[in-house]
Design a protein around this motif. Structure first.
Motif, PDB file in Angstrom:
ATOM      1  N   ALA A 199      61.446  28.702  -2.825  1.00 40.23           N
ATOM      2  CA  ALA A 199      60.360  27.722  -2.881  1.00 40.23           C
ATOM      3  C   ALA A 199      59.535  27.874  -4.158  1.00 40.23           C
ATOM      4  O   ALA A 199      58.741  27.004  -4.475  1.00 40.23           O
ATOM      5  N   ASN A 257      60.045  24.917   3.004  1.00 41.70           N
ATOM      6  CA  ASN A 257      58.763  25.597   3.154  1.00 41.70           C
ATOM      7  C   ASN A 257      57.823  25.337   1.989  1.00 41.70           C
ATOM      8  O   ASN A 257      56.906  26.109   1.734  1.00 41.70           O
ATOM      9  N   CYS A 268      55.254  27.796  -6.574  1.00 44.84           N
ATOM     10  CA  CYS A 268      54.816  29.180  -6.397  1.00 44.84           C
ATOM     11  C   CYS A 268      55.107  29.621  -4.968  1.00 44.84           C
ATOM     12  O   CYS A 268      54.912  28.850  -4.024  1.00 44.84           O
ATOM     13  N   ARG A 269      55.580  30.832  -4.799  1.00 45.57           N
ATOM     14  CA  ARG A 269      55.770  31.377  -3.455  1.00 45.57           C
ATOM     15  C   ARG A 269      56.166  32.844  -3.549  1.00 45.57           C
ATOM     16  O   ARG A 269      57.015  33.208  -4.368  1.00 45.57           O
ATOM     17  N   GLY A 270      55.559  33.653  -2.710  1.00 45.65           N
ATOM     18  CA  GLY A 270      55.942  35.051  -2.632  1.00 45.65           C
ATOM     19  C   GLY A 270      57.219  35.233  -1.836  1.00 45.65           C
ATOM     20  O   GLY A 270      57.858  34.268  -1.408  1.00 45.65           O
ATOM     21  N   GLY A 271      57.582  36.490  -1.636  1.00 42.12           N
ATOM     22  CA  GLY A 271      58.718  36.801  -0.772  1.00 42.12           C
ATOM     23  C   GLY A 271      60.067  36.445  -1.369  1.00 42.12           C
ATOM     24  O   GLY A 271      61.021  36.204  -0.629  1.00 42.12           O
ATOM     25  N   ASN A 272      60.135  36.373  -2.719  1.00 35.86           N
ATOM     26  CA  ASN A 272      61.416  36.106  -3.380  1.00 35.86           C
ATOM     27  C   ASN A 272      62.054  34.811  -2.882  1.00 35.86           C
ATOM     28  O   ASN A 272      63.267  34.672  -2.801  1.00 35.86           O
ATOM     29  N   SER A 273      61.210  33.864  -2.538  1.00 36.85           N
ATOM     30  CA  SER A 273      61.692  32.625  -1.939  1.00 36.85           C
ATOM     31  C   SER A 273      62.088  31.620  -3.009  1.00 36.85           C
ATOM     32  O   SER A 273      61.473  31.535  -4.064  1.00 36.85           O
TER      33      SER A 273
END
Lengths: 362, 666
Positions: B337, B306, B330-335
């Motif tokens: 990614a 993703n 960078c990515r939200g949702g503790n991913s």
């Protein structure tokens, strides 16, 4: 000719002994919605038989296709939308938190069609796309169908594209939208929690209101879902914390704003969202708090020096939220996806709200 | 106090016509001045801070009585009303006002504070406007002592068409130009030898995608002119020069949520390829077929399903001569990614992700990293600039050979609570140590010992280059609204700039490692096609050398493996380094000769006719290595009318075929 004569002979002449022909059952024509998870996504929208009748564009719902609409809706470049939900016979969803999507059974399909009315030059309806979201063994999957020019069929295409739509808007003005049809990864950017795909709209908070159905009947949507067998338990409507229609001035301004922010922004700006590393939390269940709304919260990106806070009370032009909702260029605008033109009415709502907020940021 | 009373009295009498325009500007003095609402004429082109939508203004004059520094403020003192003010300061006269500066929000809340040096006997015009509101305010003028800034910039408003994109040479003269673009126009402000600009609006085919997310430049077709790569939210468009001022478009029908793009020779075939970060899918790269076509590959260099890819930056972290890549993620949702990656070049066209073993696999939410040798020990260190402090803080990672060590603690960078998506490194004060533009919108000056001190830049982060060819790096900054040129005022430090011309390697020399040796030690640079997040910065190499007055040696290690050693005779100048052409070139690479005639020549020079083929280019340099012309070879004749008498060198290039010739003009 020969065979005709022969047929005549068979049909006429001396009466042979009457033999009852074997009863041949005509093949049973499948008429219900066709959901076969192993074979999906189908290449063509019509294969699902979501809609009956000769004219697919009429979108006349098949049996057990239940229309619904969120109380407060997402802005999508002024496209109109029709939404249906379908669940396999004998299955139903259960209700969790007011702000969480219903717990749907495997095989659930959510069908959302985007169209414009008064499309030029003939002021006709033009259906652009139908998005199909289905739950397959616990995983939500995306299928995107792009309608043909003849409006007779829509074809699977998850690669993303744009199409120019020129239409007469509700003010009677001609408007042009370079409408974006999403690629699969664009679907996921909004439709996810963590990296897990989810729907956005069907939450108790968004459905707990009356709705007028295609057949003319009217009633509370959650009750209708229950009566249709799509909810496992009768909902306690009065216990549900419910959003308000953001565009109805009857309601409290802040509730309208929070309802707007929830459906337009919270899919990214909430815990688990694509952009939860930004400081705001805009889900309806979280946005009652001023800090979550961004009031006097410092921006993390330099804009042009004028917007140091996400919301500066009383000062819309000093507020990054207003700046981003006002912006068109994609590196600045919010929401980033699903919008290429300004949502004038939404912007007005946010602007009015900020202008009447009191206080001064440190 | 007497003066203050006078102003109050005037206001009290309703005498609002004073201060309404330049001619009726009211004298103000050290101390407090109370001002009622503004009612004066507004002239939109006189706001030194940029375009605005104000209506009313108030004009004041201040006569300096001594050479000193004064502060003009509307906040930060007890009598302040706290009103949201904005003002510009001018010198000159009413017929010809000259912007000195101004301020909007430097004071508490939205009040204004502006400090500036004044000269005895000079009149300064203070012009307030109602950009934000029109409420009573108080002006306080006092003498202040301001410690000298570590680096100062003069601000010039930039007029641009479309989205600002970069500071990079667009006409082959190696002077940095300013580039903005719309879907059908490239707006170039060409830097002239006298540090002025000439403008051109170059028509292009209508681009499928514009440079909303990033601009990248490099000479993809080897015609001597940089081509542009637009990074858009749903795809990329290459605008490729036709050798003149026209462009052809290449827009693959492929969904890419573009972030940082880079020009880089991925397969080391001597022509530039293009790498593009994909926000929500594995990264994409385009191998240049050198025939106008590019082959697209998704996957292989950053394969997170993703995406999360924001700021790719190419560097040779292990000093093995090939280009590795760090991706700021960078990515939200503790991913996962969001976990940063370093892709080590295996030298065979493949890459291995080694972020974790190098201690670079952190969870910082970052959109770009600034890579440079901050401690001048001969290897590339990495400043990972946080875009949000939600998961982790800015980190300074020192290259210790086989691992990067977090040296943030005590560096001065760790206390910074400001964030930005742009982070890049250059030596802004020419002291021989790389500084950081980022971590907010300020410049962090390197003290030389891996500690940094913030100096106020007070502008939006942007693209970096030398816009007046004075050897001090300038910035073009752009935010949501206007764009400005920030001209570095310079200091007494020395410098050298290098224009690299690849022969066996790509023409821009992208991927080359440049080493500079002085008495102070070694400095290194990698020539990069794209750094930071959004903008394209100069492809020219710049070194500050502090108080050093000579350079012991300059080494250029080209992607081809050729190494040139140069012993520059002068400092504070720009030298051109042609791959393989230094007397001590360690190359095994011997360009063929080209027999140009007549020699000596008069007003025209000819090349053998058989060399005139499609895509062939010719460069002409003077004895100082200065590039005079670079052009596609469309005939066998070169016009020498504009050349002064002297000796010249000529490079003929046709793909990998390089020929060198010399001639004299009489």
């Amino acid at each position: 000719m020969f065979s005709c004569a022969s047929d005549d002979d068979d049909g006429g002449g001396n009466m042979p002994p009457v033999v009852e022909p074997p009863v041949v059952e005509p093949p049973v024509e499948e008429t219900g919605v066709n959901v076969d998870l192993a074979a999906m996504p189908f290449d063509s929208l019509s294969t699902y038989r979501f809609f009956i009748g000769d004219d697919l564009a009429e979108m006349e719902p098949n049996e057990r296709m239940l229309a619904y609409a969120p109380i407060s809706t997402l802005f999508s470049d002024y496209a109109h939308k029709s939404r249906f939900v379908w669940m396999p016979e004998g299955t139903s969803a259960s209700q969790g938190e007011d702000g969480r999507i219903l717990n749907f059974p495997d095989g659930t399909v959510i069908i959302k069609t985007f169209y414009f009315d008064n499309v030029l030059p003939a002021n006709e309806r033009r259906i652009i796309e139908t998005r199909v979201l289905y739950l397959d063994a616990g995983d939500w999957k995306f299928a995107e169908y792009v309608w043909n020019d003849a409006q007779t069929e829509a074809t699977l295409d998850l690669s993303g594209s744009t199409t120019l739509v020129e239409f007469t808007n509700e003010e009677g003005d001609e408007q042009t939208v370079n409408y974006r049809l999403p690629a699969e990864a664009e679907c996921l950017t909004c439709h996810k929690s963590g990296e897990t795909a989810i729907p956005i709209g069907p939450k108790p908070q968004n459905l707990n209101a009356d709705y007028t159905y295609p057949d003319g009947s009217s009633g509370n949507q959650l009750m209708k879902w229950f009566e249709a067998g799509y909810l496992s338990q009768e909902p306690d409507l009065s216990a549900i914390t419910t959003v308000v229609p953001w565009d109805d001035p009857v309601h409290d301004l802040e509730l309208r704003v929070r309802s707007y922010l929830d459906i337009n922004c919270a899919h990214c700006h909430r815990e688990g969202g694509h952009c939860d590393y930004r400081d705001i939390r805009l889900a309806f269940s979280e946005s009652g708090d001023a800090e979550n709304q961004g009031v006097c919260v410092n921006t993390q990106e330099f804009i042009d020096g004028s917007q140091r806070f996400i919301i500066s009370p009383g000062r819309q032009e000093r507020s990054a939220m207003f700046f981003r909702m006002n912006a068109i260029d994609e590196q600045f605008r919010m929401p980033l996806l699903g919008r290429t033109v300004q949502h004038t009415e939404g912007l007005e709502l946010i602007s009015t709200w900020i202008s009447q907020l009191a206080g001064e940021c440190d | 106090m007497k003066n203050t009373l006078l102003i109050c009295l005037l206001l009290g009498l309703g005498s609002l016509s004073a201060q309404d325009d330049c001619a009726s500007a009211v004298d103000v003095f050290t101390g407090l001045t109370y001002v009622d609402t503004l009612t004066g004429v507004q002239v939109t082109d006189i706001d030194c801070l940029g375009p605005f939508s104000g209506n009313e203004s108030g004009w004041f004059t201040y006569l300096a009585t001594a050479d000193t520094t004064i502060r003009v403020a509307t906040g930060g003192f007890p009598e302040s009303t706290g009103s949201d003010t904005r003002f510009s300061v001018y010198t000159g006269n009413c017929d010809s006002l000259v912007c000195l500066g101004g301020d909007d929000d430097s004071g508490p809340v939205y009040t204004s504070i502006f400090d500036f040096e004044v000269s005895a006997g000079t009149v300064y015009y203070l012009v307030f406007n109602d950009r934000w509101e029109n409420d009573p305010f108080v002006i306080n003028i006092e003498e202040v002592f301001i410690p000298p800034s570590l680096v100062d910039f003069t601000t010039v408003q930039l007029n641009r068409e479309g989205t600002f994109g970069g500071v990079v040479d667009m006409n082959g003269d190696f002077l940095d130009d300013i580039v903005s673009s719309t879907s059908d126009t490239i707006h170039v402000q060409y830097q002239q030898a006298d540090a002025t600009f000439t403008e051109a609006y170059l028509a292009t085919p209508v681009a499928d995608h514009t440079n909303f997310w990033s601009l990248t430049a490099g000479d993809l077709n080897g015609d001597g002119l940089n081509d542009l790569i637009y990074g858009g939210g749903s795809g990329t468009t290459f605008m490729i020069t036709d050798g003149n001022e026209g462009f052809t478009e290449y827009s693959p029908d492929y969904y890419i949520f573009c972030q940082r793009g880079n020009t880089v020779d991925l397969n080391n075939d001597g022509v530039l390829d293009v790498f593009m970060c994909h926000d929500v899918e594995p990264n994409v790269y385009f191998i240049n077929q050198n025939d106008g076509e590019f082959s697209l590959t998704q996957g292989g260099i950053g394969d997170t399903e993703n995406g999360g890819n924001y700021g790719s930056i190419w560097l040779d972290y292990d000093n093995d001569g090939d280009q590795d890549m760090f991706i700021a993620k960078c990515r939200g949702g503790n991913s996962d990614a969001r976990i940063n990656q370093l892709h080590r070049n295996n030298g065979d066209g493949t890459f291995t992700e080694v972020g974790a073993e190098l201690n670079l696999a952190d969870t910082i939410q970052t959109w770009s990293a600034a890579v440079g040798d901050y401690d001048n020990d001969g290897d590339m260190d990495i400043f990972v600039g946080a875009s949000s402090l939600g998961n982790d803080y800015h980190r300074l990672m020192r290259n210790d050979g086989d691992v990067f060590t977090d040296v943030s603690a005590g560096s001065g960078l760790e206390v910074n609570l400001e964030t930005s998506r742009e982070n890049k490194t250059h030596d802004f004060n020419n002291d021989g140590y790389l500084d950081i533009l980022g971590g907010g919108s300020d410049i962090w000056i390197n003290n030389g010992d891996m500690t940094f001190v913030r100096t106020l830049f007070a502008g939006p982060n942007g693209a970096v280059g030398d816009l007046n060819n004075d050897g001090f790096l300038d910035v073009v900054g752009t935010g949501g609204g206007d764009s400005r040129i920030y001209l570095n005022e310079g200091n007494d430090n020395n410098w050298i700039k290098i224009n690299a011309i690849g022969t066996a390697s790509n023409l821009n020399g992208i991927g080359a490692r440049v080493e500079l040796y002085t008495t102070s030690g070694q400095q290194i640079r990698d020539i990069r096609g794209g750094d930071g997040f959004e903008f394209m910065s100069s492809l020219n190499v710049h070194f500050g050398i502090g108080e050093n007055t000579n350079i012991d040696k300059l080494v250029v290690k080209w992607p081809s493996g050729i190494v040139d050693e140069i012993f520059p005779a002068n400092i504070n100048t720009t030298i051109t380094v042609i791959e393989g052409e230094s007397p001590s070139s360690i190359s095994g690479f011997a360009p063929l000769d080209v027999a140009v005639y007549p020699n000596p020549a008069a007003n025209e020079l000819f090349l053998p006719l058989e060399l005139v083929v499609e895509k062939a280019t010719v460069d002409v340099f003077d004895v100082n290595g200065r590039l005079l012309i670079r052009r596609a070879l469309t005939s066998d004749r070169i016009d020498l009318n504009n050349f002064p008498a002297g000796s010249y060198q000529l490079i003929y290039r046709n793909g990998a075929e390089i020929r060198v010739g010399k001639f004299v003009k009489r």
